[in-house]
Design a protein around this motif. Structure first.
Motif, PDB file in Angstrom:
ATOM      1  N   SER A  25       0.808  -1.225   0.000  1.00 34.22           N
ATOM      2  CA  SER A  25       0.000   0.000   0.000  1.00 34.22           C
ATOM      3  C   SER A  25       0.838   1.270   0.000  1.00 34.22           C
ATOM      4  O   SER A  25       0.550   2.215  -0.745  1.00 34.22           O
ATOM      5  CB  SER A  25      -0.929   0.020   1.226  1.00 34.22           C
ATOM      6  OG  SER A  25      -1.826  -1.058   1.218  1.00 34.22           O
ATOM      7  N   LEU A  26       1.862   1.325   0.844  1.00 32.48           N
ATOM      8  CA  LEU A  26       2.641   2.554   0.993  1.00 32.48           C
ATOM      9  C   LEU A  26       3.206   3.059  -0.330  1.00 32.48           C
ATOM     10  O   LEU A  26       3.052   4.250  -0.649  1.00 32.48           O
ATOM     11  CB  LEU A  26       3.749   2.335   2.027  1.00 32.48           C
ATOM     12  CG  LEU A  26       4.673   3.520   2.324  1.00 32.48           C
ATOM     13  CD1 LEU A  26       3.895   4.771   2.700  1.00 32.48           C
ATOM     14  CD2 LEU A  26       5.674   3.145   3.425  1.00 32.48           C
ATOM     15  N   PRO A  27       3.841   2.207  -1.169  1.00 31.80           N
ATOM     16  CA  PRO A  27       4.346   2.739  -2.450  1.00 31.80           C
ATOM     17  C   PRO A  27       3.248   3.278  -3.359  1.00 31.80           C
ATOM     18  O   PRO A  27       3.453   4.275  -4.062  1.00 31.80           O
ATOM     19  CB  PRO A  27       5.039   1.521  -3.085  1.00 31.80           C
ATOM     20  CG  PRO A  27       5.336   0.602  -1.954  1.00 31.80           C
ATOM     21  CD  PRO A  27       4.220   0.798  -0.982  1.00 31.80           C
ATOM     22  N   LYS A  28       2.097   2.628  -3.335  1.00 33.81           N
ATOM     23  CA  LYS A  28       0.994   3.095  -4.182  1.00 33.81           C
ATOM     24  C   LYS A  28       0.537   4.493  -3.785  1.00 33.81           C
ATOM     25  O   LYS A  28       0.352   5.376  -4.642  1.00 33.81           O
ATOM     26  CB  LYS A  28      -0.189   2.112  -4.085  1.00 33.81           C
ATOM     27  CG  LYS A  28      -1.411   2.568  -4.867  1.00 33.81           C
ATOM     28  CD  LYS A  28      -2.477   1.496  -4.957  1.00 33.81           C
ATOM     29  CE  LYS A  28      -3.211   1.289  -3.675  1.00 33.81           C
ATOM     30  NZ  LYS A  28      -4.367   0.371  -3.831  1.00 33.81           N
ATOM     31  N   TYR A  29       0.376   4.711  -2.487  1.00 30.14           N
ATOM     32  CA  TYR A  29      -0.117   6.008  -2.040  1.00 30.14           C
ATOM     33  C   TYR A  29       0.974   7.083  -2.109  1.00 30.14           C
ATOM     34  O   TYR A  29       0.663   8.272  -2.248  1.00 30.14           O
ATOM     35  CB  TYR A  29      -0.732   5.887  -0.653  1.00 30.14           C
ATOM     36  CG  TYR A  29      -2.095   5.220  -0.722  1.00 30.14           C
ATOM     37  CD1 TYR A  29      -3.236   5.978  -0.944  1.00 30.14           C
ATOM     38  CD2 TYR A  29      -2.219   3.849  -0.649  1.00 30.14           C
ATOM     39  CE1 TYR A  29      -4.481   5.375  -1.058  1.00 30.14           C
ATOM     40  CE2 TYR A  29      -3.458   3.227  -0.764  1.00 30.14           C
ATOM     41  CZ  TYR A  29      -4.589   4.001  -0.969  1.00 30.14           C
ATOM     42  OH  TYR A  29      -5.816   3.395  -1.102  1.00 30.14           O
ATOM     43  N   LEU A  30       2.223   6.684  -2.035  1.00 34.16           N
ATOM     44  CA  LEU A  30       3.301   7.634  -2.296  1.00 34.16           C
ATOM     45  C   LEU A  30       3.259   8.090  -3.747  1.00 34.16           C
ATOM     46  O   LEU A  30       3.420   9.285  -4.045  1.00 34.16           O
ATOM     47  CB  LEU A  30       4.659   7.002  -1.973  1.00 34.16           C
ATOM     48  CG  LEU A  30       5.008   6.838  -0.500  1.00 34.16           C
ATOM     49  CD1 LEU A  30       6.223   5.935  -0.332  1.00 34.16           C
ATOM     50  CD2 LEU A  30       5.267   8.198   0.150  1.00 34.16           C
ATOM     51  N   ASN A  31       3.042   7.153  -4.659  1.00 36.28           N
ATOM     52  CA  ASN A  31       2.925   7.517  -6.072  1.00 36.28           C
ATOM     53  C   ASN A  31       1.762   8.476  -6.296  1.00 36.28           C
ATOM     54  O   ASN A  31       1.862   9.433  -7.078  1.00 36.28           O
ATOM     55  CB  ASN A  31       2.751   6.272  -6.935  1.00 36.28           C
ATOM     56  CG  ASN A  31       4.073   5.610  -7.271  1.00 36.28           C
ATOM     57  OD1 ASN A  31       5.089   6.275  -7.361  1.00 36.28           O
ATOM     58  ND2 ASN A  31       4.062   4.305  -7.465  1.00 36.28           N
ATOM     59  N   GLN A  32       0.641   8.204  -5.630  1.00 33.20           N
ATOM     60  CA  GLN A  32      -0.511   9.088  -5.778  1.00 33.20           C
ATOM     61  C   GLN A  32      -0.217  10.484  -5.245  1.00 33.20           C
ATOM     62  O   GLN A  32      -0.830  11.464  -5.685  1.00 33.20           O
ATOM     63  CB  GLN A  32      -1.727   8.479  -5.067  1.00 33.20           C
ATOM     64  CG  GLN A  32      -2.252   7.223  -5.738  1.00 33.20           C
ATOM     65  CD  GLN A  32      -3.454   6.624  -5.038  1.00 33.20           C
ATOM     66  OE1 GLN A  32      -4.012   7.235  -4.108  1.00 33.20           O
ATOM     67  NE2 GLN A  32      -3.874   5.442  -5.461  1.00 33.20           N
ATOM     68  N   SER A  37       7.679   5.869  -6.485  1.00 37.40           N
ATOM     69  CA  SER A  37       8.016   4.757  -5.612  1.00 37.40           C
ATOM     70  C   SER A  37       7.883   3.426  -6.329  1.00 37.40           C
ATOM     71  O   SER A  37       6.982   3.231  -7.151  1.00 37.40           O
ATOM     72  CB  SER A  37       7.102   4.751  -4.379  1.00 37.40           C
ATOM     73  OG  SER A  37       7.251   5.950  -3.637  1.00 37.40           O
ATOM     74  N   ALA A  38       8.771   2.521  -5.995  1.00 37.52           N
ATOM     75  CA  ALA A  38       8.756   1.160  -6.517  1.00 37.52           C
ATOM     76  C   ALA A  38       9.096   0.215  -5.377  1.00 37.52           C
ATOM     77  O   ALA A  38       9.503   0.657  -4.285  1.00 37.52           O
ATOM     78  CB  ALA A  38       9.758   1.005  -7.661  1.00 37.52           C
ATOM     79  N   ASN A  79       1.760  -2.896 -14.191  1.00 40.39           N
ATOM     80  CA  ASN A  79       1.620  -1.927 -13.103  1.00 40.39           C
ATOM     81  C   ASN A  79       0.316  -2.144 -12.343  1.00 40.39           C
ATOM     82  O   ASN A  79      -0.386  -1.204 -11.968  1.00 40.39           O
ATOM     83  CB  ASN A  79       1.698  -0.494 -13.641  1.00 40.39           C
ATOM     84  CG  ASN A  79       2.035   0.517 -12.565  1.00 40.39           C
ATOM     85  OD1 ASN A  79       2.804   0.230 -11.655  1.00 40.39           O
ATOM     86  ND2 ASN A  79       1.453   1.700 -12.664  1.00 40.39           N
ATOM     87  N   THR A  80       0.006  -3.386 -12.098  1.00 36.71           N
ATOM     88  CA  THR A  80      -1.267  -3.779 -11.480  1.00 36.71           C
ATOM     89  C   THR A  80      -1.459  -3.181 -10.096  1.00 36.71           C
ATOM     90  O   THR A  80      -2.597  -2.874  -9.702  1.00 36.71           O
ATOM     91  CB  THR A  80      -1.331  -5.318 -11.368  1.00 36.71           C
ATOM     92  OG1 THR A  80      -1.097  -5.883 -12.660  1.00 36.71           O
ATOM     93  CG2 THR A  80      -2.672  -5.780 -10.852  1.00 36.71           C
ATOM     94  N   LEU A  81      -0.375  -3.005  -9.361  1.00 34.99           N
ATOM     95  CA  LEU A  81      -0.480  -2.594  -7.963  1.00 34.99           C
ATOM     96  C   LEU A  81      -0.434  -1.083  -7.756  1.00 34.99           C
ATOM     97  O   LEU A  81      -0.544  -0.604  -6.638  1.00 34.99           O
ATOM     98  CB  LEU A  81       0.647  -3.246  -7.149  1.00 34.99           C
ATOM     99  CG  LEU A  81       0.722  -4.779  -7.214  1.00 34.99           C
ATOM    100  CD1 LEU A  81       1.826  -5.295  -6.310  1.00 34.99           C
ATOM    101  CD2 LEU A  81      -0.613  -5.402  -6.830  1.00 34.99           C
TER     102      LEU A  81
END
Length: 481
Positions: A25-32, A37-38, A79-81
């Motif tokens: 979750s953390l990388p996804k919301y950082l990207n948002q 983030s990867a 990039n599913t996640l």
């Protein structure tokens, strides 16, 4: 700024516990939040990874004690996640169905080799980057040697200016191993051996705490606990407390959302929590031959002493002697606790149901249906289950520890959210369940609490903010070098 997360778990690719939920979750919301983030993890033999569309990003090798080790780094191309997911393919060490233990529950005999090889693969992969990440965020002891190696090993001098953050998800597990296995590590100057050592062993968690630019853990309550109880590292945490932060975890409200959760039978409408709970409870109780007019208690998670699961069979058996309620348990773990729950379900076949294992869809339905969630954890660094429960209008029954202390306020307090135990024993749990039953009988009060807890914002959209602030501070320090 570019951030690379390193973790041995990541939901939904491979999950054992809360580490996977955070890593997924953390990388996804950082990207948002526009922080690129990867994440990189090992390639295990899991259904999700076997079905994923993976393409080769890099093929290389690194020098190890037994010669050259070949490996590949693959990228999930769709990039599913919501972030770039990379996996290290090194089949003889990683391609196993069990992440930490075999399917039969036995530990592997090459755990240290696996953890070290993963970290060496990551660092050797990063060496060939023209544009290297600004920051490496390492999660738990499996990645704890990374901050030290990039600062001190001549093998990775190209990486020495990258800033590092280390997150402790559970301080009990430190990955310590004998100095006899020092040969697994790359060349290090003798004056760095003190960074590796703790209590006459190589301790990756202690090493990370000493060497990372910043150390975080998953709640402020747990940060304070680690200063006093940390399996031998208490003095180190106190010594390094100036760079130590407690950030509460968040929940992924794209996965956990009562308004559109794909796993539950009825979604919340017009903020009508009572109707939402009643409809889901009725559907679940029909499936398991339970009575939807009676209070429903649930437990979801690992059946181990750390989670207080050993207290549940005796406490529930005693509770049912004088009270009419129902229990549904979902989990697996210690064989003696599993046996006790099966026996409990046999004795009270009309009131108790035990499902062994973990079932993600059923977990969602339980949060949506249950009146109360049992969570008598002895140790709970953050805890996500209590947040999931409240997000679905289920009242948590928790021990007053770690992240449970930070997120759950007792029904006697000014902002009631749940029921707290102040001691971890069967009698205290029995008393907590009795308090829950009394609350259940006062429907207006219970509905009022439900109405409030379902509105609490535990989302990563909110809880990602302190990470961004920390990264920004470290990034500024990097640019000032």
């Amino acid at each position: 700024m570019e951030v690379l997360h390193c973790s041995f778990e990541c939901y939904p690719a491979a999950k054992v516990g809360g580490l996977a939920d955070v890593a997924g979750s953390l990388p996804k919301y950082l990207n948002q939040a526009e922080i690129s983030s990867a994440l990189i993890m090992p390639k295990f033999d899991t259904a999700w990874l076997n079905q994923a569309s993976l393409i080769e990003d890099y093929a290389g090798s690194f020098r190890w004690y037994n010669g050259e080790v070949n490996y590949r780094v693959l990228r999930e191309e769709k990039n599913t996640l919501g972030f770039s997911l990379y996996v290290v393919e090194l089949d003889e060490l990683f391609y196993r169905k069990g992440i930490y233990v075999s399917e039969q529950g036995y530990g592997y005999r090459d755990e240290i080799e696996r953890y070290v090889a993963f970290q060496l693969s990551v660092l050797n992969w990063l060496k060939q980057f023209e544009n290297k990440p600004s920051l490496i965020h390492a999660h738990d002891h499996h990645c704890g040697l990374i901050p030290m190696m990039i600062r001190n090993s001549t093998e990775y001098k190209e990486l020495k200016n990258i800033r590092t953050v280390f997150t402790i998800h559970n301080g009990l597990y430190q990955g310590a191993f004998s100095w006899e296995k020092k040969y697994l590590l790359p060349y290090l100057p003798a004056n760095t051996f003190g960074l590796l050592d703790w209590n006459h062993a190589i301790n990756p968690m202690a090493t990370a705490v000493k060497c990372a630019d910043a150390v975080t853990t998953v709640s402020n309550g747990y940060k304070q606990e680690l200063m006093q109880y940390a399996n031998g590292l208490e003095s180190l945490f106190r010594q390094e407390q100036k760079k130590f932060y407690g950030f509460i975890n968040g929940i992924d409200d794209e996965v956990w959302n009562p308004a559109n959760d794909k796993y539950i039978s009825h979604h919340i409408k017009s903020n009508d929590v009572s109707a939402f709970k009643a409809a889901n409870k009725k559907a679940l109780c029909k499936e398991y031959s339970l009575d939807s007019t009676k209070p429903l208690f649930a437990f979801i998670g690992r059946l181990v002493m750390e989670k207080g699961a050993d207290l549940i069979p005796d406490a529930v058996n005693e509770f049912l002697k004088d009270n009419d309620a129902q229990f549904l348990f979902l989990g697996s773990g210690a064989s003696d606790i599993e046996y006790a729950l099966r026996r409990l379900a046999t004795i009270h076949s009309d009131k108790v149901y035990f499902i062994q294992g973990y079932n993600e869809p059923l977990a969602h339905r339980l949060y949506a249906s249950a009146d109360f969630l049992l969570m008598p954890s002895r140790i709970e660094p953050c805890g996500l289950n209590q947040m999931y429960a409240m997000h679905y209008g289920t009242i948590p029954i928790v021990n007053n520890t770690g992240g449970l202390h930070d997120t759950v306020y007792d029904i006697t307090e000014s902002m009631p959210r749940g029921i707290k135990m102040n001691k971890v024993n069967a009698n205290e749990l029995l008393n907590a369940m009795s308090r829950a039953l009394s609350l259940y009988r006062h429907e207006p009060v219970m509905n009022s609490i439900r109405q409030e807890i379902i509105k609490i914002d535990f989302s990563w959209t909110n809880t990602v903010k302190p990470y961004i602030q920390l990264y920004s501070t470290l990034f500024k320090l990097q640019t000032d070098i």
